[in-house]
Design an enzyme around this catalytic site. Structure first.
Site: not given
Length: 403
Positions: A261, A305, A308
């Site tokens: 991340d 997720r 999207h």
């Protein structure tokens, strides 16, 4: 009224099934009950309901802000006077918000001028991820919805495109200047951390971590192949997904799994996971998913997720980066896209999140749309894994042309 009678019979059957403790029966019962209300409610009452929902959201938000859900005892009640005193506020103000929540059943009134927890209100206590999701909806997205008329007046009645000219940024006057994530960062570290916690909400029923894709084969693979990186959780936030997978499948070596991340997220999760028996051994890597993948040749690139959040073109770029990282010598290597699957007749929840993603110029995609993204990125969809009772799916992809 024949449709209503049929729905009532359907609801009665779901209620019977509830006695077995079936979660699926519970969700079917609530959905059927809502359909019954839709069939019998008067149009005027429908408008009343919208007014009630808006006022209820405002009351919940203020009781969260003032920490009242934490101050209400788990057993027993507390007076409006005590709550008001705790914030040096007006008792009348606290009562008015409280009466709204009692009226809708979110709180109970066991005696005059007192409130107690209901079955639902502990959700809004500090530390509850579902409660964090609620405050995110109120603070981040509600004002984007309210800005739709102004946004579409400025940009025309067209789907939002690009990273910064989006409804999410419009109310702050930074459309065309900041991306939605840059705006979240600009709002401060507390907001970033709340956003991270909110992303861990709604995971029991709406967005379960496990039960859709079977990772047990990875544990067997690891016994025969001792070197290859196994699972990379890309954009994995605080590691909730990879943690759930490893807890469910303990045979997968944790030190051969990676959490990736942004720098500010990895810094935070590295501290928080130091004492976590599962996450502490997972390797944490600062990564920008829009740039070259630093860990190449892994067995599984998992992205949950995140797709999207982006436009089709951005998604293709992200998936191409992952496709390029797939090992040439391992045909079983996969890219797993864990996201909601939209349909021609979506559930209200999926439709709601499709509108939410519109604020960021993205969408909830159908099976066909995922297949088109995969093809453009040089991938082939092997299978779309789904589970009854949830709209979440896993789009399993391999490199195109690989047997």
């Amino acid at each position: 009224m024949a449709d209503v009678e049929a729905l009532c019979n359907e609801l009665q059957q779901h209620i019977k099934d509830l006695q077995s403790g079936s979660e699926l029966a519970r969700r079917r019962a609530t959905n059927t009950a809502r359909r019954i209300i839709t069939e019998i409610i008067d149009p005027e009452e429908e408008i009343e309901q919208h007014a009630i929902v808006l006022a209820e959201m405002a009351a919940i938000r203020m009781y969260i802000e003032w920490g009242f859900f934490d101050k209400i005892p788990d057993n027993g009640s507390i007076s409006y006077a005590e709550l008001a005193k705790s914030i040096n506020g007006d008792e009348a103000l606290v009562r008015r918000f409280g009466q709204m929540l009692v009226a809708t059943g979110k709180l109970k009134r066991p005696q005059p001028d007192h409130v107690a927890h209901s079955r639902l209100s502990p959700t809004f206590k500090s530390g509850n991820r579902d409660g964090d999701h609620f405050t995110m909806m109120c603070d981040e997205f509600q004002k984007a919805y309210q800005a739709f008329p102004g946004f579409f007046k400025k940009y025309g009645p067209h789907e939002p495109k690009g990273e910064s000219e989006v409804p999410f940024c419009f109310p702050d006057g930074v459309d065309g200047k900041l991306t939605y994530w840059e705006l979240i960062l600009q709002r401060g570290q507390d907001n970033v951390e709340r956003f991270g916690r909110a992303m861990q909400g709604l995971q029991t029923h709406a967005w379960p971590y496990t039960g859709i894709y079977d990772f047990s084969w990875v544990a067997e693979y690891a016994k025969e192949n001792s070197d290859r990186p196994l699972i990379l959780d890309i954009g994995g936030g605080y590691g909730q997904m990879i943690r759930a997978v490893l807890a469910e499948t303990p045979g997968i070596p944790r030190n051969r799994c990676y959490l990736e991340d942004r720098a500010e997220v990895i810094e935070s999760v590295s501290k928080l996971s130091a004492s976590d028996p599962v996450l502490k051994d997972v390797q944490k890597v600062v990564t920008d998913m829009h740039k070259e993948q630093p860990i190449k040749g892994a067995l599984i690139y998992l992205i949950r997720r995140c797709i999207h959040d982006y436009t089709d073109d951005d998604c293709v770029k992200i998936l191409k980066i992952l496709a390029d990282a797939l090992p040439a010598d391992e045909p079983r290597a996969r890219i797993l896209i864990n996201d909601q699957i939209n349909t021609e007749d979506p559930t209200p929840f999926v439709a709601a999140y499709d509108v939410l993603m519109m604020t960021c110029a993205s969408l909830e995609r159908s099976e066909k749309q995922f297949e088109e993204l995969a093809k453009r990125a040089g991938l082939e969809v092997v299978k779309i894994h789904k589970k009854e009772g949830t709209s979440l799916g896993v789009v399993e992809c391999k490199k195109a042309g690989v047997p």
